[in-house]
Design an enzyme around this catalytic site. Sequence first.
Site, PDB file in Angstrom:
ATOM      1  N   PRO A  23      -4.692  19.885  78.234  1.00  0.00           N
ATOM      2  CG  PRO A  23      -3.995  18.239  76.731  1.00  0.00           C
ATOM      3  CD  PRO A  23      -4.748  18.433  78.009  1.00  0.00           C
ATOM      4  CG  MET A  24      -7.217  23.547  76.926  1.00  0.00           C
ATOM      5  SD  MET A  24      -8.226  24.574  78.034  1.00  0.00           S
ATOM      6  CE  MET A  24      -7.081  24.886  79.392  1.00  0.00           C
ATOM      7  CD  GLN A  79      -1.941  16.800  74.063  1.00  0.00           C
ATOM      8  OE1 GLN A  79      -2.250  17.836  73.478  1.00  0.00           O
ATOM      9  NE2 GLN A  79      -2.833  15.971  74.562  1.00  0.00           N
ATOM     10  CB  CYS A 108      -6.293  17.489  68.107  1.00  0.00           C
ATOM     11  SG  CYS A 108      -6.687  19.077  67.307  1.00  0.00           S
ATOM     12  CE  LYS A 147      -7.663  15.585  76.428  1.00  0.00           C
ATOM     13  NZ  LYS A 147      -8.574  15.766  75.293  1.00  0.00           N
ATOM     14  CG  HIS A 175     -12.926  14.366  74.797  1.00  0.00           C
ATOM     15  ND1 HIS A 175     -12.489  15.612  74.396  1.00  0.00           N
ATOM     16  CD2 HIS A 175     -14.272  14.484  74.945  1.00  0.00           C
ATOM     17  CE1 HIS A 175     -13.527  16.436  74.294  1.00  0.00           C
ATOM     18  NE2 HIS A 175     -14.616  15.765  74.626  1.00  0.00           N
ATOM     19  CG  ASN A 208     -11.524  15.952  78.418  1.00  0.00           C
ATOM     20  OD1 ASN A 208     -11.032  16.199  77.329  1.00  0.00           O
ATOM     21  ND2 ASN A 208     -12.017  16.911  79.175  1.00  0.00           N
ATOM     22  N   GLY A 209     -14.797  15.493  79.506  1.00  0.00           N
ATOM     23  CA  GLY A 209     -16.087  15.729  78.851  1.00  0.00           C
ATOM     24  C   GLY A 209     -17.215  15.895  79.850  1.00  0.00           C
ATOM     25  CG  ASN A 210     -20.614  15.302  79.440  1.00  0.00           C
ATOM     26  OD1 ASN A 210     -20.549  15.907  78.380  1.00  0.00           O
ATOM     27  ND2 ASN A 210     -21.102  14.078  79.534  1.00  0.00           N
TER      28      ASN A 210
END
Length: 483
Positions: A23-24, A79, A108, A147, A175, A208-210
């Site tokens: 989700p962005m 979300q 966030c 999340k 994350h 989530n991440g990398n």
Amino acid sequence: MPKLRGEAFWRETLRSAHYVVAPMVDQSELAWRLLSRRHGAQLCYTPMLHAQVFLRDANYRRENLYGEACPEDRPLIVQFCANDPEVFVQAALLAQDYCDAIDLNLGCPQMIAKRGHYGAFLQEEWDLLQRMILLANEKLSVPITCKIRVFPEIDKTVKYAQMLEKAGCQLLTVHGRTKEQKGPLAGVASWEHIQAVRKAVSIPVFANGNIQCLSDVEECIRKTGVHGVMSAEGNLHNPALFEGRNPLVWEMAEEYLEIVQKYPCPLSYVRAHLFKLWHHTLQVYQQLREELAKVKTLEGIVDVNRELKLRCQEEIANQKEGEKPKEGLPFFHWICQPYIRPGPKERCKENGASGTEKGVRGKRALEEEEDGNSELLSKNKQKKKLRNPNKSFDPSLKPKYAKCDQCGNPKGNKCVFNMCRGCCKKRAFKETADCPGHGLLFKTKYEKSLSWQSSQRVIQNPEISRRDVDVGETAVLKEAGDS
């Protein structure tokens, strides 16, 4: 049909999704989700939606979720950011028929989330989070997911995840960064934290991440044991990431623009996507970067994209044999590839500053800056300073706005209810009251309406005395005031 939970929900509803688009905000809109699904994404999230706004604004619902039906856009998770159990659940009830699950944003880390009191800034309020998830799990016909970001301590992160699972969370995205790790200070995400959470809970877990390429996805699943991997930045720079391809940028850009023609979205979203896709090329063709920033129509964006394509094709035609990519890139700039966010030292070098803490400047510079030194301002703020030299950017001099008693947004200075305009309007309408501060005159208009109706009755039936009319008006007004 009973609501599926945990592993069954992931297998049957989410179709055992391994490749997930994050989700962005303003970036995972329908057109981008469809592009990502064409190139390997198995599950997508909507942009983060504000539960309070979603609940009160029909246009917001239509623009973000209630648009054209698109069967290809499933499975889909909506979300929300929220900090009130009732508001969160009421917004989710309006969205549940258009998605496969509702996600609560607890990840966030931005300043807007701190001001609005949501996202990662709720991660210490376990009682509130339990109430929100318990109520959602009870009331919704679709599963509730979360999340999160991690705590520095693995043990606390594990307890946090277990608390969310116990409250009713059916899938957890972790994350592997703390809320302080953002922007140039992001650093490397901790897969160790994610692995510990995966081992400690029985519900499905996404990491989530990398994630910059498909090999990262495979390595993350192997090391952490998660059910799926979510990508944000990697996906924005290469929508074909989950296919394991690095296509030509203009191929992805042209395909995306074609989808936008069918499923329109705000021009700012489109422009932002092209800035990401063409990131490395726009470092070479600065003039086209300026044109892309200024263009006002979709047709104009298409023209800039075409010109970028022609420049790159010309460069390819003039390429010497054995020539290698510049600036240390793994591929030539016209090929979709990861963007490695510079750390504090690299950021300082880019800005011509020394490697000190005060040299770390970015979009969030003014959030922590204590003086108004224009040399330390972002480029946008420097431009504003040139237009208005007397303008101060010192945060300590900015007025502190009082919050609305209802939703936390800034309240009207002259509001009789101490609320923002949206909340004030609802209350004034419900109570048939006036708020001169917001220009809301429900009581006044109601009284005028009664007076006009009374005068009409007198005209139509002269035998009715004026005294009887006044008595009737008083009784009606009293009744309205009591209610």
